[in-house]
Enzyme design. Sequence first.
Site, PDB file in Angstrom:
ATOM      1  N   PRO A 157      -4.012   2.535   2.465  1.00  0.00           N
ATOM      2  CA  PRO A 157      -3.293   1.359   2.967  1.00  0.00           C
ATOM      3  C   PRO A 157      -4.097   0.414   3.872  1.00  0.00           C
ATOM      4  O   PRO A 157      -3.808   0.264   5.062  1.00  0.00           O
ATOM      5  CB  PRO A 157      -2.125   1.991   3.722  1.00  0.00           C
ATOM      6  CG  PRO A 157      -2.678   3.279   4.228  1.00  0.00           C
ATOM      7  CD  PRO A 157      -3.600   3.767   3.143  1.00  0.00           C
ATOM      8  N   CYS A 158      -5.066  -0.261   3.293  1.00  0.00           N
ATOM      9  CA  CYS A 158      -5.855  -1.223   4.059  1.00  0.00           C
ATOM     10  C   CYS A 158      -4.990  -2.393   4.541  1.00  0.00           C
ATOM     11  O   CYS A 158      -5.346  -3.062   5.512  1.00  0.00           O
ATOM     12  CB  CYS A 158      -7.037  -1.712   3.247  1.00  0.00           C
ATOM     13  SG  CYS A 158      -6.630  -2.423   1.644  1.00  0.00           S
ATOM     14  N   HIS A 159      -3.852  -2.599   3.905  1.00  0.00           N
ATOM     15  CA  HIS A 159      -2.948  -3.680   4.324  1.00  0.00           C
ATOM     16  C   HIS A 159      -2.335  -3.416   5.691  1.00  0.00           C
ATOM     17  O   HIS A 159      -1.799  -4.323   6.320  1.00  0.00           O
ATOM     18  CB  HIS A 159      -1.844  -3.899   3.275  1.00  0.00           C
ATOM     19  CG  HIS A 159      -0.965  -2.716   3.063  1.00  0.00           C
ATOM     20  ND1 HIS A 159      -1.321  -1.675   2.219  1.00  0.00           N
ATOM     21  CD2 HIS A 159       0.244  -2.387   3.584  1.00  0.00           C
ATOM     22  CE1 HIS A 159      -0.364  -0.765   2.236  1.00  0.00           C
ATOM     23  NE2 HIS A 159       0.603  -1.169   3.056  1.00  0.00           N
TER      24      HIS A 159
END
Length: 156
Positions: free
Chosen positions: A119-121
């Site tokens: 989950p880089c977001h």
Amino acid sequence: MEFATIDTPLGPLSVEGNSEGISKVFFNPEASTNEPVPAVLEEAVAQLKAYFKGTLTSFQLHLKPEGTPFQKKVWKQLQEIPFGKTTTYLNIANRLGDPKVIRAAASANGKNPIAIIIPCHRVIGSDGSLIGYAGGLHKKKWLLEHESPIKQGSLF
């Protein structure tokens, strides 16, 4: 390498992988969905669909992203960010043991080959602003609002 594309509220999302694990998940605006989904990708596709339906908050998949040892350390840290929470690039650098690697950590974050599942977001600026997302800031905003425990109004 097997390949599948699913429709999502953010457009087509493609998944690549084999029996060793998922190697890529990325927004693919030119792609169209494919049926049947290759057997080796069925579980990843099912979990991604459940995520977008709002019924899955934690992925249980074997991942095999390709990158440098440092990038893999950053991506491992990203996987520690809980669903519905955010962190900063500085926090990632600190968890890696050196606040001076903040730019390298941000660069590795941007090169994450497995969107959503890694989950880089969930990484935002130290001032709370939305910055940097390979899929586009509108998608990052949507994903964070989708994961938010508070379903009213807009976060950003």
